[in-house]
Design a protein around this motif. Structure first.
Motif, PDB file in Angstrom:
ATOM      1  N   GLU A 113       3.788   1.454  -1.402  1.00  8.44           N
ATOM      2  CA  GLU A 113       4.321   1.560  -2.761  1.00  8.44           C
ATOM      3  C   GLU A 113       3.309   2.211  -3.699  1.00  8.44           C
ATOM      4  O   GLU A 113       3.672   3.061  -4.511  1.00  8.44           O
ATOM      5  CB  GLU A 113       4.739   0.185  -3.274  1.00  8.44           C
ATOM      6  CG  GLU A 113       5.974  -0.346  -2.584  1.00  8.44           C
ATOM      7  CD  GLU A 113       6.438  -1.683  -3.126  1.00  8.44           C
ATOM      8  OE1 GLU A 113       6.040  -2.071  -4.246  1.00  8.44           O
ATOM      9  OE2 GLU A 113       7.213  -2.351  -2.415  1.00  8.44           O
ATOM     10  N   VAL A 114       2.047   1.856  -3.581  1.00  6.59           N
ATOM     11  CA  VAL A 114       1.003   2.465  -4.409  1.00  6.59           C
ATOM     12  C   VAL A 114       0.884   3.947  -4.075  1.00  6.59           C
ATOM     13  O   VAL A 114       0.812   4.797  -4.970  1.00  6.59           O
ATOM     14  CB  VAL A 114      -0.349   1.745  -4.198  1.00  6.59           C
ATOM     15  CG1 VAL A 114      -1.486   2.523  -4.858  1.00  6.59           C
ATOM     16  CG2 VAL A 114      -0.287   0.332  -4.744  1.00  6.59           C
ATOM     17  N   ALA A 115       0.880   4.266  -2.795  1.00  7.41           N
ATOM     18  CA  ALA A 115       0.756   5.662  -2.370  1.00  7.41           C
ATOM     19  C   ALA A 115       1.941   6.489  -2.839  1.00  7.41           C
ATOM     20  O   ALA A 115       1.788   7.654  -3.211  1.00  7.41           O
ATOM     21  CB  ALA A 115       0.622   5.738  -0.851  1.00  7.41           C
ATOM     22  N   ARG A 151       3.681   5.960  -5.568  1.00 13.09           N
ATOM     23  CA  ARG A 151       3.552   6.155  -7.019  1.00 13.09           C
ATOM     24  C   ARG A 151       2.483   7.186  -7.366  1.00 13.09           C
ATOM     25  O   ARG A 151       2.626   7.925  -8.332  1.00 13.09           O
ATOM     26  CB  ARG A 151       3.228   4.825  -7.695  1.00 13.09           C
ATOM     27  CG  ARG A 151       4.395   3.885  -7.742  1.00 13.09           C
ATOM     28  CD  ARG A 151       4.070   2.638  -8.559  1.00 13.09           C
ATOM     29  NE  ARG A 151       5.227   1.788  -8.676  1.00 13.09           N
ATOM     30  CZ  ARG A 151       5.435   0.688  -7.961  1.00 13.09           C
ATOM     31  NH1 ARG A 151       4.557   0.298  -7.078  1.00 13.09           N
ATOM     32  NH2 ARG A 151       6.514  -0.033  -8.137  1.00 13.09           N
ATOM     33  N   ASP A 152       1.414   7.217  -6.577  1.00 13.19           N
ATOM     34  CA  ASP A 152       0.254   8.037  -6.918  1.00 13.19           C
ATOM     35  C   ASP A 152       0.078   9.267  -6.040  1.00 13.19           C
ATOM     36  O   ASP A 152      -0.817  10.068  -6.283  1.00 13.19           O
ATOM     37  CB  ASP A 152      -1.030   7.201  -6.826  1.00 13.19           C
ATOM     38  CG  ASP A 152      -1.026   6.020  -7.784  1.00 13.19           C
ATOM     39  OD1 ASP A 152      -0.341   6.095  -8.818  1.00 13.19           O
ATOM     40  OD2 ASP A 152      -1.701   5.026  -7.478  1.00 13.19           O
ATOM     41  N   GLY A 153       0.919   9.431  -5.041  1.00  8.41           N
ATOM     42  CA  GLY A 153       0.706  10.478  -4.054  1.00  8.41           C
ATOM     43  C   GLY A 153       1.266  11.839  -4.430  1.00  8.41           C
ATOM     44  O   GLY A 153       2.074  11.977  -5.339  1.00  8.41           O
ATOM     45  N   SER A 154       0.809  12.827  -3.686  1.00  9.08           N
ATOM     46  CA  SER A 154       1.339  14.181  -3.827  1.00  9.08           C
ATOM     47  C   SER A 154       2.748  14.217  -3.244  1.00  9.08           C
ATOM     48  O   SER A 154       3.171  13.295  -2.532  1.00  9.08           O
ATOM     49  CB  SER A 154       0.450  15.168  -3.068  1.00  9.08           C
ATOM     50  OG  SER A 154       0.531  14.922  -1.666  1.00  9.08           O
ATOM     51  N   ILE A 186       4.246  11.779  -0.297  1.00 10.40           N
ATOM     52  CA  ILE A 186       5.458  10.987  -0.527  1.00 10.40           C
ATOM     53  C   ILE A 186       6.482  11.258   0.566  1.00 10.40           C
ATOM     54  O   ILE A 186       7.053  10.329   1.133  1.00 10.40           O
ATOM     55  CB  ILE A 186       6.043  11.280  -1.919  1.00 10.40           C
ATOM     56  CG1 ILE A 186       5.098  10.728  -2.993  1.00 10.40           C
ATOM     57  CG2 ILE A 186       7.444  10.685  -2.072  1.00 10.40           C
ATOM     58  CD1 ILE A 186       5.416  11.194  -4.400  1.00 10.40           C
ATOM     59  N   GLU A 242       0.831  -1.212   0.000  1.00 11.49           N
ATOM     60  CA  GLU A 242       0.000   0.000   0.000  1.00 11.49           C
ATOM     61  C   GLU A 242       0.864   1.259   0.000  1.00 11.49           C
ATOM     62  O   GLU A 242       0.514   2.260  -0.633  1.00 11.49           O
ATOM     63  CB  GLU A 242      -0.949  -0.011   1.185  1.00 11.49           C
ATOM     64  CG  GLU A 242      -2.040  -1.054   1.046  1.00 11.49           C
ATOM     65  CD  GLU A 242      -2.994  -1.082   2.218  1.00 11.49           C
ATOM     66  OE1 GLU A 242      -3.190  -0.029   2.862  1.00 11.49           O
ATOM     67  OE2 GLU A 242      -3.542  -2.161   2.480  1.00 11.49           O
TER      68      GLU A 242
END
Length: 43
Positions: free
Chosen positions: A5-7, A9-12, A16, A3
């Motif tokens: 890793e997903v955050a 890649r997709d986070g602000s 991050i 989770e």
């Protein structure tokens, strides 16, 4: 960890930094993996 890793890649940028700071405090090896994903160096 998946989770994070997903955050990462997709986070602000703020999200991050927060995730990296937390994981660095808890587990350095996992933090290195996240830094590889983001393309930054461990602080």
């Amino acid at each position: 960890m998946a989770e994070f890793e997903v955050a990462i890649r997709d986070g602000s940028e703020r999200a991050i930094r927060s995730i990296l700071g937390y994981v660095e405090a808890v587990n350095g090896a996992q933090a290195e993996r996240l830094h590889e994903i983001v393309g930054t160096e461990k602080s």
